[in-house]
Design an enzyme around this catalytic site. Structure first.
Site, mmCIF file in Angstrom:
data_model
loop_
_atom_site.group_PDB
_atom_site.id
_atom_site.type_symbol
_atom_site.label_atom_id
_atom_site.label_comp_id
_atom_site.label_asym_id
_atom_site.label_seq_id
_atom_site.Cartn_x
_atom_site.Cartn_y
_atom_site.Cartn_z
ATOM 1 N N ILE A 8 0.818 -1.214 0.000
ATOM 2 C CA ILE A 8 0.000 0.000 0.000
ATOM 3 C C ILE A 8 0.857 1.272 0.000
ATOM 4 O O ILE A 8 0.405 2.328 -0.434
ATOM 5 C CB ILE A 8 -0.969 0.017 1.198
ATOM 6 C CG1 ILE A 8 -2.043 1.100 1.024
ATOM 7 C CG2 ILE A 8 -0.220 0.194 2.517
ATOM 8 C CD1 ILE A 8 -3.153 1.043 2.057
ATOM 9 N N GLN A 11 3.697 2.974 -5.246
ATOM 10 C CA GLN A 11 2.965 3.773 -6.231
ATOM 11 C C GLN A 11 1.558 3.230 -6.463
ATOM 12 O O GLN A 11 0.551 3.926 -6.269
ATOM 13 C CB GLN A 11 3.730 3.793 -7.563
ATOM 14 C CG GLN A 11 2.931 4.400 -8.711
ATOM 15 C CD GLN A 11 3.593 4.225 -10.057
ATOM 16 O OE1 GLN A 11 4.129 5.180 -10.598
ATOM 17 N NE2 GLN A 11 3.556 3.023 -10.603
ATOM 18 N N LEU A 56 5.768 -10.121 3.546
ATOM 19 C CA LEU A 56 5.612 -11.221 2.600
ATOM 20 C C LEU A 56 6.642 -12.328 2.818
ATOM 21 O O LEU A 56 6.518 -13.409 2.242
ATOM 22 C CB LEU A 56 5.709 -10.707 1.162
ATOM 23 C CG LEU A 56 4.547 -9.856 0.645
ATOM 24 C CD1 LEU A 56 4.663 -9.656 -0.852
ATOM 25 C CD2 LEU A 56 3.206 -10.466 0.993
ATOM 26 N N ALA A 78 2.721 -5.861 -3.438
ATOM 27 C CA ALA A 78 4.052 -5.755 -2.832
ATOM 28 C C ALA A 78 5.042 -6.662 -3.554
ATOM 29 O O ALA A 78 4.704 -7.768 -3.963
ATOM 30 C CB ALA A 78 3.991 -6.143 -1.357
ATOM 31 N N SER A 122 3.635 -8.961 -14.432
ATOM 32 C CA SER A 122 4.438 -7.935 -15.102
ATOM 33 C C SER A 122 4.760 -8.310 -16.543
ATOM 34 O O SER A 122 4.976 -9.486 -16.865
ATOM 35 C CB SER A 122 5.746 -7.736 -14.330
ATOM 36 O OG SER A 122 6.669 -6.960 -15.062
ATOM 37 N N GLU A 124 7.468 -7.845 -17.790
ATOM 38 C CA GLU A 124 8.833 -8.353 -17.796
ATOM 39 C C GLU A 124 8.866 -9.877 -17.901
ATOM 40 O O GLU A 124 9.904 -10.456 -18.214
ATOM 41 C CB GLU A 124 9.578 -7.895 -16.539
ATOM 42 C CG GLU A 124 9.909 -6.408 -16.503
ATOM 43 C CD GLU A 124 10.971 -5.999 -17.518
ATOM 44 O OE1 GLU A 124 11.847 -6.838 -17.823
ATOM 45 O OE2 GLU A 124 10.916 -4.857 -17.995
ATOM 46 N N TYR A 146 13.962 -10.702 -11.665
ATOM 47 C CA TYR A 146 12.648 -10.126 -11.364
ATOM 48 C C TYR A 146 11.573 -10.763 -12.237
ATOM 49 O O TYR A 146 10.518 -11.179 -11.751
ATOM 50 C CB TYR A 146 12.679 -8.614 -11.579
ATOM 51 C CG TYR A 146 11.317 -7.957 -11.545
ATOM 52 C CD1 TYR A 146 10.688 -7.702 -10.331
ATOM 53 C CD2 TYR A 146 10.668 -7.593 -12.720
ATOM 54 C CE1 TYR A 146 9.440 -7.102 -10.294
ATOM 55 C CE2 TYR A 146 9.419 -6.997 -12.689
ATOM 56 C CZ TYR A 146 8.808 -6.756 -11.480
ATOM 57 O OH TYR A 146 7.563 -6.167 -11.437
#
Length: 320
Positions: A8, A11, A56, A78, A122, A124, A146
């Site tokens: 939260i 962004q 997490l 997150a 994502s 990505e 990532y």
């Protein structure tokens, strides 16, 4: 309606909290214990949202949050979300970005299986893309730790949906920016430098490869898509993007132009900022979400860059 947002303070989390509050939700945010809380994006919301300690990396804290709050909707935003950092901290990225999603799903499965779950996937994950533009049927070929971690989270979400009957969906978000973007991301690095150069606090901007192309949208548009997905009768994963691509160089030129500056006088390209493996062209085909959910971006590329430059000019002036 109660919603729990992991991330939260980021962004997307801050914009999503605003969006849900306007719709009358009771909003909870999972935050890590920290000696120096990083609440600048949600300072204006602190009397409206309820913050719950959790991490997490810690299954017990997530279990406690889910069982106590019993949210109608859970948005897992997150992560360790900086692609560049994932090369230096691959194991941490895997634990937070990949296994973090699993821990949230496990908590929902055991303690509140009626909750609807949104996973922030994502673009990505597409990495070395098989086709352009990328849609829901495009194969994945992540090119960074990532991207690999996000792909695990994406597939485990599908697995839990199919195996346990949870309402669990993933939005494959292409790059989305705003004045609240972290300064380690290239877009904000650019607009932050433009503001500081304009007022005389900085004399140059060092960047890596200017050629990669991305599909850049505004975070405000993308959080609306997240909500639409959880309020859809069907459990479907969607690609979320604008369908328009621009290079890093395009972003640089546009940002400097908005400030009345000649970018060639200030930008220095450095080999040391190149990534070990680069993804050169990511662009969404968002036709499915437009057709099914009626979503479309309201912000143009020019709107986005202009808003970011104006915000960072004001920030630079405050530093004088």
């Amino acid at each position: 309606m109660k919603a729990l947002i992991t991330g939260i303070t980021g962004q997307d989390g801050s914009y999503l909290a605003e969006f849900l509050l306007e719709k009358g939700y009771e909003v909870y945010g999972l935050v890590r214990r920290s000696a120096t809380p990083n609440y600048w994006r949600i300072n204006h919301l602190l009397n409206k949202v309820r913050l719950v300690e959790g991490d997490l990396l810690d299954q017990a804290s997530i279990n406690e949050a889910i069982s106590r709050i019993r949210p109608d909707e859970v948005y897992n935003l997150a992560s360790q979300s900086f692609v560049g950092l994932s090369w230096n901290q691959p194991e941490y990225t895997a634990q937070v970005t990949g296994l973090g999603a699993l821990r949230v799903l496990e908590a929902i499965r055991h303690f509140h299986p009626r909750a609807k779950f949104y996973q922030a996937s994502s673009s990505e994950m597409f990495g070395g893309v098989e086709k352009t533009p990328q849609d829901e049927e495009t194969g994945f070929y992540p090119k960074s730790p990532y991207g690999v971690a996000k792909l695990y989270a994406h597939h485990i979400t599908i697995n839990y949906r199919e195996s346990y009957g949870l309402f669990a969906v993933s939005g494959i978000c292409f790059n989305h920016e705003s004045p609240r973007r972290g300064e380690e991301f290239v877009t904000r690095k650019i607009t932050r430098a433009v503001g500081r150069i304009k007022v005389g606090l900085q004399d140059r901007l060092e960047l890596g490869n200017l050629e990669p192309k991305r599909d850049w949208g505004h975070a405000k548009d993308y959080v609306e898509a997240m909500w639409l997905m959880l309020n859809n009768r069907e459990q479907k994963d969607y690609v979320i993007g604008t369908g328009i691509t621009h290079s890093v160089k395009d972003f640089v030129i546009k940002a400097f132009n908005f400030a009345g500056l000649d970018w060639t006088k200030y930008v220095v390209v450095s080999d040391k900022l190149y990534r070990p493996a680069e993804v050169y062209n990511l662009v969404a085909n968002p036709e499915r979400i437009k057709r099914d959910l009626g979503w479309s971006p309201k912000y143009t590329f020019d709107d986005l860059v202009k808003e970011m430059v104006e915000a960072d000019l004001e920030l630079a002036k405050s530093e004088l």
